[in-house]
Design an enzyme around this catalytic site. Structure first.
Site, PDB file in Angstrom:
ATOM      1  N   ASP A   1      70.219  -3.755 -12.982  1.00  0.00           N
ATOM      2  CA  ASP A   1      69.497  -2.489 -12.870  1.00  0.00           C
ATOM      3  C   ASP A   1      70.504  -1.395 -12.508  1.00  0.00           C
ATOM      4  OD1 ASP A   1      67.322  -0.649 -12.416  1.00  0.00           O
ATOM      5  OD2 ASP A   1      67.544  -1.060 -10.272  1.00  0.00           O
TER       6      ASP A   1
ATOM      7  N   ASP B   1      66.374  -3.933  -7.599  1.00  0.00           N
ATOM      8  CA  ASP B   1      65.963  -3.554  -6.247  1.00  0.00           C
ATOM      9  C   ASP B   1      64.503  -3.159  -6.133  1.00  0.00           C
ATOM     10  OD1 ASP B   1      66.135  -0.083  -5.801  1.00  0.00           O
ATOM     11  OD2 ASP B   1      66.423  -1.071  -7.728  1.00  0.00           O
TER      12      ASP B   1
ATOM     13  N   ASP C   1      69.550   2.413 -10.972  1.00  0.00           N
ATOM     14  CA  ASP C   1      69.185   3.142  -9.746  1.00  0.00           C
ATOM     15  C   ASP C   1      68.797   2.174  -8.643  1.00  0.00           C
ATOM     16  OD1 ASP C   1      68.987   6.186 -10.523  1.00  0.00           O
ATOM     17  OD2 ASP C   1      68.060   5.080 -12.180  1.00  0.00           O
TER      18      ASP C   1
END
Length: 235
Positions: free
Chosen positions: A17, A196, A19
């Site tokens: 991922d 996240d 961000d």
């Protein structure tokens, strides 16, 4: 298998991922700060993995190209709504619907009625951010849910980092991982997906289904700086 027990690099595929995983979250999508050397780190890592490195993000490809220009990795943008397997390669778009223009106009009006909210257009969907006004979370969700309810077979309203996102069904990070694992240089490798957010859970599940690992940043690394340090060791 624990994260430290990785397969040999010739059998490893790494899916990351962006961000909150590679870079720290920012107040707005445009205000992300790219740590010095991140592009070089990803390029070294891609060479170590013979190209089996991908960024799997909710962002459009144009955003990833802007923040990390020219990095030699596969890109999956908009939660699997668009792919580019290497710089200069054709952009691939699965056959998915795009939100109606009337929905975009309604979302723009909604944001205008809630100062501090932010509208982010995407090729197939849209995002309404409320990081600056967290108290408006539910007030923003209700009218967006009403839009989706008129075509719930094709679209879904999903939570993200201080945001609500409308996107076509079939575009998620699980489908993105499966798309990549069916193609070289990822095919036949053991995938590790690192993310996240709740939107990353589908990608983690797909990696586990393929015999690999899905890892949450907070649990394994603490923060993006911890992820970058681990990647530097791997590279």
């Amino acid at each position: 298998m624990p994260l430290s027990d990785l397969p040999p690099r010739e059998r490893l595929a790494l899916l990351l991922d962006f961000d909150g995983t590679l870079v720290e979250l920012a107040p707005t999508p445009d205000s992300v700060v790219i740590p010095p050397g991140l592009g070089d780190l990803l390029a070294r890592l891609a060479r170590r993995l013979d190209g089996a490195l991908a960024l799997v993000s909710g962002r459009p490809l144009a955003d990833l190209d802007h923040f990390l220009p020219g990095i030699p990795v596969a890109l999956a943008g908009e939660h699997g709504g668009v792919f580019r397997l290497a710089p200069g390669h054709a952009v691939l778009r699965p056959d998915l619907p795009s939100v109606p223009q009337a929905w975009r106009e309604a979302a723009i009006r909604l944001v205008a009625a809630h100062p501090g909210a932010l509208y982010e257009p995407k090729a197939r969907g849209l995002v309404v951010h409320y990081r600056a006004i967290p108290e408006a979370k539910d007030a923003l969700a209700a009218p967006l849910a009403a839009l989706v309810a008129t075509d719930a077979e094709r679209f879904a309203l999903l939570p993200s980092h201080m945001a609500w996102e409308i996107r076509p069904r079939g575009a998620d990070k699980g489908s993105a991982v499966r798309f990549l694992l069916a193609r070289p240089p990822f095919a036949g490798r053991t995938p590790v997906f690192i993310g996240d957010d709740v939107t990353d859970a589908d990608g983690m599940d797909a990696a586990r289904e393929a015999g690999g690992q899905g890892v949450f940043v907070a649990e394994a690394f603490g923060d993006p700086a911890g992820v970058r340090a681990w990647l530097a060791g791997l590279a």
